[in-house]
Write an enzyme that holds these catalytic residues in place. Structure first.
Site, short mmCIF file in Angstrom:
data_model
loop_
_atom_site.label_atom_id
_atom_site.label_comp_id
_atom_site.label_asym_id
_atom_site.label_seq_id
_atom_site.Cartn_x
_atom_site.Cartn_y
_atom_site.Cartn_z
CD GLU A 156 2.19 -6.12 8.18
OE1 GLU A 156 2.36 -7.37 8.22
OE2 GLU A 156 2.93 -5.34 7.56
CG HIS B 68 -0.14 -0.02 2.52
ND1 HIS B 68 0.44 1.10 3.07
CD2 HIS B 68 0.16 -1.04 3.35
CE1 HIS B 68 1.05 0.79 4.19
NE2 HIS B 68 0.90 -0.52 4.39
#
Length: 428
Positions: A307, A231
């Site tokens: 994550e 990202h």
């Protein structure tokens, strides 16, 4: 209708410890070994390894004939009873693996039978060969395998199959008289799992199935290519703060949104992306939506791509963690099983989650190119597993915001890292 026998096994040297599995698909009529599979799955329990072996065996059989009837034979009472529906599956690591196994074939095409260890030598030896090779830093190779059925065993299997006269749970074929070498013998241990008697270094997950050498390899077709996009920046990124799935879930900064637009343009020029799958966290969703708008594609969310949860370290810098939790940090840096302060997720747990997500996505997108919008640890783990590198390699990779990496997965289970940390699209 064609009938297969799948024999599968898995083991862990430590339970949990460095783990692997083996599986073989046999022709039920002749006893011929049609294909084998072996894989390192890193640090895991025996039970997880056994389920991964079952899953690999079913997938290998399905690749040969999706309409076949399959009879599974394993020496894991736990797996057989749970897959037969007689025992409940309670452990969270095994529930998704069992669900995946059930999805390979319709339930009425698969039956299950427990067999003693001595009648499961082929799969047992495959699992040990895979673990032995990985402990030495080598890839398991079917050309070096000693697990293949002998001619006598194949003949015995054919005779037994004929005597069974249609009974698909007739029992295993005879096995060779010689015992496995000491390094391959895995004694029973108390509880649900069984560790091997031989040690070995921690090794990473590796999807490897039987295949001939390069010169004789068949055309495997287009691989499933996973393009891995980290990202764009958030306000925490330039400060190098821990930002996992258990923190404040920050959105992109202005710089991060600009990075997302730049990578979207680069991917549009390449014109290869056919689907987009993203972690459900805000920063990955926003990055994926910017790219999807440019490519005119939809975004699918997958929780497996999130994550790592860094527990009490969320929002802290490395230096702050060193100052406040030095012992926990040292343990975390030295042991993939260690958790951040306050719980969170270990690197070993992340690797198990990523390996399962990888297998699911590769199966769903065979021959396609898919963009996965995710985070630092998942991307490094995808690459680590593809390379067969140890868990410590996670600390030796640099991964920039909005960078691109890529791994291709072929039909024989082998992986090829095509790209890592490409940021050329971010340059003016």
């Amino acid at each position: 209708m064609r009938e297969f026998i799948v024999e599968a096994d898995g083991g862990s040297r430590g339970n949990p410890g460095p783990a692997g599995y083996g599986a073989v698909v046999l022709d039920a009529a002749t006893g011929e070994a049609l294909t084998e599979a072996a894989e390192y799955i890193g640090v895991a329990t025996n039970n997880v390894a056994e389920y991964r072996g079952l899953l690999a065996g079913l997938r290998a059989a399905h690749a040969l004939d999706p309409s076949a009837r399959v009879h599974v034979r394993m020496d894991s009472k736990l797996v057989i009873e749970q897959m037969s529906g007689r025992w409940k599956i309670k452990h969270p690591d095994m529930k998704p693996l069992a669900a995946e196994a059930r999805s390979v074939y319709p339930p009425d095409q698969v039956t299950y039978e427990w067999i003693p260890r001595e009648r499961n030598k082929h799969a047992d030896r495959l699992a040990n060969e895979a673990m032995d090779a990985g402990a030495k830093g080598r890839q398991w190779s079917p050309s070096r395998s000693g697990a293949a059925l002998t001619e006598d065993r194949a003949v015995g299997a054919a005779s037994e199959s004929a005597a069974a006269a249609g009974s698909r749970a007739a029992g295993a074929a005879p096995v060779p008289e010689e015992a496995a070498p000491p390094s391959e013998q895995r004694p029973e241990s108390p509880g649900e799992g069984r560790p091997s008697s031989s040690g070995g270094e921690t090794v990473s997950e590796r999807r490897v199935t039987s295949a001939p050498g390069w010169s004789a390899a068949p055309d495997l077709g287009a691989p499933a290519t996973l393009v891995l996009l980290r990202h764009g920046e958030t306000p925490l990124t330039p400060q190098k703060r821990f930002s996992g799935s258990g923190g404040t879930d920050p959105s992109l900064s202005a710089a991060g949104r600009e990075q997302a637009h730049r990578v979207a343009e680069a991917l549009a020029r390449r014109g290869t992306i056919q689907a987009i799958v993203a972690s459900p966290l805000a920063r990955t969703r926003e990055t994926a939506e910017i790219v999807a708008a440019r490519l005119n594609l939809d975004v699918t969310l997958d929780d497996g791509l999130r994550e790592t949860d860094f527990g009490a370290w969320e929002g802290l810098t490395f230096g702050e963690v060193r100052e406040r939790h030095p012992d926990d940090l040292d343990a975390w840096l030295a042991d993939p099983e260690a958790h951040p302060t306050g719980g969170g997720e270990s690197f070993a747990e992340t690797a198990t989650r990523i390996a399962a997500t990888r297998d699911k996505l590769v199966a769903a997108h065979a021959g396609r190119t898919v963009l996965l919008v995710t985070h630092v640890t998942p991307i490094k783990t995808f690459v680590r597993l593809a390379l067969g590198a140890p868990p410590t390699s996670l600390f030796r990779m640099e991964l920039s915001a909005a960078s691109l990496s890529a791994v291709a997965y072929y039909a024989d289970g082998n992986a090829s890292v095509r790209l890592f940390n490409d940021t050329s699209h971010l340059r003016p």
